[in-house]
Design a protein around this motif. Structure first.
Motif, mmCIF file in Angstrom:
data_model
loop_
_atom_site.group_PDB
_atom_site.id
_atom_site.type_symbol
_atom_site.label_atom_id
_atom_site.label_comp_id
_atom_site.label_asym_id
_atom_site.label_seq_id
_atom_site.Cartn_x
_atom_site.Cartn_y
_atom_site.Cartn_z
ATOM 1 N N ARG A 138 0.825 -1.397 0.115
ATOM 2 C CA ARG A 138 0.149 -0.083 0.085
ATOM 3 C C ARG A 138 0.803 1.355 0.012
ATOM 4 N NH1 ARG A 138 -3.005 -1.840 5.284
ATOM 5 N NH2 ARG A 138 -1.180 -3.024 5.307
ATOM 6 N N VAL A 139 0.376 2.181 -0.925
ATOM 7 C CA VAL A 139 1.395 3.454 -0.825
ATOM 8 C C VAL A 139 0.307 4.532 -0.660
ATOM 9 C CG1 VAL A 139 2.736 4.886 -2.422
ATOM 10 C CG2 VAL A 139 2.729 2.240 -2.594
ATOM 11 N N VAL A 140 0.871 5.327 0.345
ATOM 12 C CA VAL A 140 -0.109 6.701 0.604
ATOM 13 C C VAL A 140 0.742 7.995 0.251
ATOM 14 C CG1 VAL A 140 -1.330 7.679 2.359
ATOM 15 C CG2 VAL A 140 -0.980 5.371 2.418
ATOM 16 N N GLU A 179 8.257 14.072 3.923
ATOM 17 C CA GLU A 179 8.399 13.106 4.917
ATOM 18 C C GLU A 179 8.363 11.784 4.295
ATOM 19 O OE1 GLU A 179 10.049 12.039 8.686
ATOM 20 O OE2 GLU A 179 9.772 14.092 7.784
ATOM 21 N N LEU A 180 9.268 10.715 4.414
ATOM 22 C CA LEU A 180 9.336 9.541 3.758
ATOM 23 C C LEU A 180 9.194 8.717 4.827
ATOM 24 C CD1 LEU A 180 9.141 7.378 1.526
ATOM 25 C CD2 LEU A 180 11.703 7.661 1.193
ATOM 26 N N ALA A 181 8.154 7.565 4.873
ATOM 27 C CA ALA A 181 8.253 6.537 5.916
ATOM 28 C C ALA A 181 7.753 5.229 5.307
ATOM 29 C CB ALA A 181 7.408 6.964 7.007
ATOM 30 N N ILE A 182 8.260 4.229 5.883
ATOM 31 C CA ILE A 182 7.670 2.788 5.690
ATOM 32 C C ILE A 182 7.420 2.218 6.937
ATOM 33 C CG2 ILE A 182 8.476 0.719 4.687
ATOM 34 C CD1 ILE A 182 10.515 2.028 2.718
ATOM 35 N N TYR A 183 6.160 1.786 6.932
ATOM 36 C CA TYR A 183 5.659 1.087 8.078
ATOM 37 C C TYR A 183 5.387 -0.387 7.761
ATOM 38 C CZ TYR A 183 4.403 5.526 10.108
ATOM 39 O OH TYR A 183 4.454 6.744 10.698
ATOM 40 N N VAL A 206 4.059 2.301 2.411
ATOM 41 C CA VAL A 206 5.011 3.400 2.175
ATOM 42 C C VAL A 206 4.124 4.643 1.963
ATOM 43 C CG1 VAL A 206 6.587 4.280 0.406
ATOM 44 C CG2 VAL A 206 6.225 1.983 0.697
ATOM 45 N N VAL A 207 4.589 5.733 2.709
ATOM 46 C CA VAL A 207 3.774 6.960 2.720
ATOM 47 C C VAL A 207 4.867 8.122 2.609
ATOM 48 C CG1 VAL A 207 4.152 6.991 5.305
ATOM 49 C CG2 VAL A 207 2.510 8.472 4.194
ATOM 50 N N VAL A 208 4.460 9.159 1.725
ATOM 51 C CA VAL A 208 5.169 10.234 1.582
ATOM 52 C C VAL A 208 4.167 11.247 1.783
ATOM 53 C CG1 VAL A 208 6.325 11.588 -0.089
ATOM 54 C CG2 VAL A 208 6.249 9.072 -0.327
ATOM 55 N N ALA A 209 4.616 12.355 2.729
ATOM 56 C CA ALA A 209 3.842 13.663 2.898
ATOM 57 C C ALA A 209 4.700 14.725 2.604
ATOM 58 C CB ALA A 209 3.427 13.676 4.234
ATOM 59 N N GLY A 210 4.041 15.834 1.805
ATOM 60 C CA GLY A 210 4.928 17.106 1.572
ATOM 61 C C GLY A 210 4.359 17.586 0.192
ATOM 62 N N PRO A 211 5.096 18.472 -0.309
ATOM 63 C CA PRO A 211 4.881 19.310 -1.469
ATOM 64 C C PRO A 211 5.178 18.011 -2.698
ATOM 65 C CG PRO A 211 6.860 19.781 -0.676
ATOM 66 C CD PRO A 211 6.513 18.952 0.138
ATOM 67 N N VAL A 212 4.489 17.078 -2.764
ATOM 68 C CA VAL A 212 4.606 16.044 -3.742
ATOM 69 C C VAL A 212 3.228 15.676 -4.584
ATOM 70 C CG1 VAL A 212 6.556 15.030 -2.811
ATOM 71 C CG2 VAL A 212 4.224 14.223 -2.097
ATOM 72 N N CYS A 213 3.426 15.069 -5.657
ATOM 73 C CA CYS A 213 2.250 14.721 -6.480
ATOM 74 C C CYS A 213 2.018 13.286 -6.470
ATOM 75 C CB CYS A 213 2.579 15.120 -8.108
ATOM 76 S SG CYS A 213 1.313 14.509 -9.214
ATOM 77 N N TYR A 246 -2.094 9.002 8.311
ATOM 78 C CA TYR A 246 -2.488 8.526 7.153
ATOM 79 C C TYR A 246 -1.758 7.186 6.615
ATOM 80 C CZ TYR A 246 -5.315 12.571 6.285
ATOM 81 O OH TYR A 246 -6.423 13.403 6.623
ATOM 82 N N GLY A 247 -0.370 7.112 7.085
ATOM 83 C CA GLY A 247 0.364 6.084 6.748
ATOM 84 C C GLY A 247 0.201 4.877 7.721
ATOM 85 N N TRP A 248 0.630 5.398 8.893
ATOM 86 C CA TRP A 248 0.397 4.269 9.962
ATOM 87 C C TRP A 248 -1.140 3.789 10.197
ATOM 88 C CZ3 TRP A 248 -2.062 4.648 14.917
ATOM 89 C CH2 TRP A 248 -1.672 3.575 15.865
ATOM 90 N N GLY A 249 -1.945 4.969 10.086
ATOM 91 C CA GLY A 249 -3.308 4.758 10.023
ATOM 92 C C GLY A 249 -3.746 3.540 8.884
ATOM 93 N N GLU A 250 -3.343 3.613 7.978
ATOM 94 C CA GLU A 250 -3.499 2.731 6.572
ATOM 95 C C GLU A 250 -2.951 1.207 7.174
ATOM 96 O OE1 GLU A 250 -4.609 0.661 3.399
ATOM 97 O OE2 GLU A 250 -5.119 2.727 3.814
ATOM 98 N N LEU A 251 -1.930 1.212 7.898
ATOM 99 C CA LEU A 251 -1.244 0.087 8.500
ATOM 100 C C LEU A 251 -2.082 -0.810 9.484
ATOM 101 C CD1 LEU A 251 1.619 -1.602 8.028
ATOM 102 C CD2 LEU A 251 2.088 -0.586 10.709
ATOM 103 N N ILE A 252 -2.773 -0.249 10.381
ATOM 104 C CA ILE A 252 -3.299 -0.714 11.321
ATOM 105 C C ILE A 252 -4.814 -0.805 11.159
ATOM 106 C CG2 ILE A 252 -1.588 -0.375 13.053
ATOM 107 C CD1 ILE A 252 -4.738 1.881 13.237
ATOM 108 N N GLY A 253 -5.372 -0.281 9.874
ATOM 109 C CA GLY A 253 -6.653 -0.065 9.544
ATOM 110 C C GLY A 253 -7.908 0.866 10.027
ATOM 111 N N ILE A 254 -7.182 2.068 10.471
ATOM 112 C CA ILE A 254 -8.009 2.992 10.805
ATOM 113 C C ILE A 254 -7.437 4.300 10.220
ATOM 114 C CG2 ILE A 254 -8.717 4.563 12.938
ATOM 115 C CD1 ILE A 254 -8.255 2.083 14.784
ATOM 116 N N LYS A 255 -8.185 4.447 9.092
ATOM 117 C CA LYS A 255 -8.038 5.989 8.288
ATOM 118 C C LYS A 255 -9.089 7.015 8.700
ATOM 119 C CE LYS A 255 -8.015 3.653 4.300
ATOM 120 N NZ LYS A 255 -8.195 3.466 2.635
#
Length: 441
Positions: free
Chosen positions: A14-16, A27-31, A189-196, A362-371
């Motif tokens: 899953r990619v957010v 901010e780039l993170a992988i949960y 995988v989640v990316v947050a910031g000035p991205v498309c 939105y990234g960790w929330g997606e991982l644990i099923g609570i968006k």
């Protein structure tokens, strides 16, 4: 305007992407959905150990120095954290170099060398010793309370492991854990910031599409509760008594969870909170008091931590239990609820300025099923009434949910006194007016 977008690759990853065009860094993170509760018996601390060892080098970056300098080249500084149920690898990166950041993290997760095990064992062992006294006894109130909350269950074990389990971990353990849990279907995988979002999804597909793996094993759930308050004293040579009151709480999906967030703020959420006012401002027997919420799929907790001089322990416990019992027996005022509610809603607003916090939401929330969006949390907070708050307090602070930990220079008669205070709390709580069985279920 903050906009989260979600995409799933063919392999289940899953990619957010959280578009935050007003920022200048991403901010780039992988949960990964693996943590201390997934460690096998005798290898407690394995998830945490694996997190450390992935920084020791990969097929593409043969040392921790090469990994660090590769991230520096894209404006980042990598870090990681392991908790009871997840492991997160994260770094700030320049928005123009998100793809390169993904490449580095992919190398760590998919092509690690798993070398330097003995050196890392020594490092983690020193970290674990910080929670032990001179006799080798556990003195971290969080860990002691966890054993009381979830006895004989992995959630009751320290995420870092024990000295014995850390020493027992070998390369075979690390390889098996990596293969079993580091799979695309258990990763976000989640990316947050000035991205498309389109560019982020394309980059993630190019980097991770070749990653394969079977679904991880099912997680062992907690299936028991205590029937009476639990008390644990640990002797330590510190000059102060470190006290934790830990109440067995609700799963994160429970309808009362928002009320618990507000209860924490009322009791220990800052300078205007009840415990702070009574223990510090009125009595002057503590420097600070902290409240924290733990939440999992099937269980949770609310804890209060403070330190005080040995001579003040009796008063600190008596006042703390008195304030906690009072919030269950007497409705909070509408003004107090409104003040705390506004504070929480404003903090949610402030989180819009943090790419890290949006990545977690939105990234960790997606991982644990609570968006949940900020707006959804704010609206739920607005719906909390005085009656809903008191109902949650009555359920949460019931005596059988109480786990009291005292660490410090125990003096003669201290244990007896504290046990009497807890017994008095239980007796008083069960005498509160309310529907039959409300407090003893």
């Amino acid at each position: 305007m903050i906009k989260p977008f979600f995409h799933t690759l063919a392999n289940g990853l899953r990619v957010v992407c959280v578009e935050m065009p007003h920022l200048h860094a991403a901010e780039l993170a992988i949960y990964v959905k693996v943590g201390g509760r997934n460690d096998p018996p005798g290898r407690e601390g394995l998830s945490h150990f694996l997190e450390h060892i992935l920084f020791r080098g990969t097929a593409d970056y043969t040392s921790s120095l090469e990994i660090e300098t590769a991230f520096e080249a894209v404006g980042g500084a990598p870090n990681a954290a392991t908790d009871a149920e997840s492991t997160c690898y994260y770094s700030r990166v320049h928005p123009a170099h998100v793809r390169q950041g993904m490449d580095i993290f992919a190398s760590m997760l998919l092509r690690p060398l798993l070398e330097g095990i003995e050196v890392e064992q020594r490092i983690i062992t020193e970290e674990a010793r910080e929670d032990l006294n001179e006799q080798g006894d556990e003195i971290n109130p969080d860990t002691i309370a966890s054993r009381l909350l979830w006895p004989r269950h992995p959630l009751g074990m320290p995420t870092i492991g024990s000295l014995e389990s850390i020493a027992a971990i070998g390369r075979t353990d690390l390889e098996a854990h990596l293969q079993r849990y580091y799979v695309p279907s258990a990763t976000v995988v989640v990316v947050a910031g000035p991205v498309c979002n389109h560019e982020v999804f394309v980059a993630a597909g190019e980097v991770f599409n070749g990653w394969q793996g079977s679904a991880p094993p099912a997680t062992r759930l907690v299936n028991r509760r205590n029937t009476a308050p639990q008390i644990r004293f640990v002797r330590d040579s510190d000059s102060q008594m470190n006290l934790q009151l830990a109440f067995l709480g609700f799963p994160r999906g429970d309808r009362r969870f928002m009320a618990v967030r507000l209860l924490r703020r009322i009791l220990a959420g800052g300078g205007s909170s009840r415990l702070h006012l009574r223990l510090r401002e009125e009595l002057g027997i503590i420097y600070s008091v902290e409240g924290a919420i733990g939440a999992y799929d099937e269980t949770g907790c609310l804890t209060f931590d403070l330190s005080t001089a040995p001579n003040n322990l009796h008063q600190a416990v008596e006042v703390s239990l008195g304030e906690i019992g009072r919030i269950a027996s007497e409705p909070v005022t509408a003004a107090e609820l409104e003040r705390v509610r506004h504070s929480y809603i404003f903090d949610l607003e402030y989180s819009r300025d943090s790419a890290y916090e949006m990545g977690v939401r939105y990234g960790w929330g997606e991982l644990i099923g609570i968006k949940r969006s900020i707006e959804e949390d704010q609206e739920e907070a607005r719906r909390i009434t005085v009656d809903v708050l008191q109902e949650a307090a009555r359920d949460l602070f019931a005596p059988q949910n109480l786990n009291l930990v005292v660490v410090g220079p125990n003096k003669m008669g201290m244990k007896k006194t504290i046990r009497e205070l807890v017994a008095r709390y239980a007796e008083g709580f069960n005498s509160y007016p309310g529907p039959a069985g409300q407090f003893t279920r």
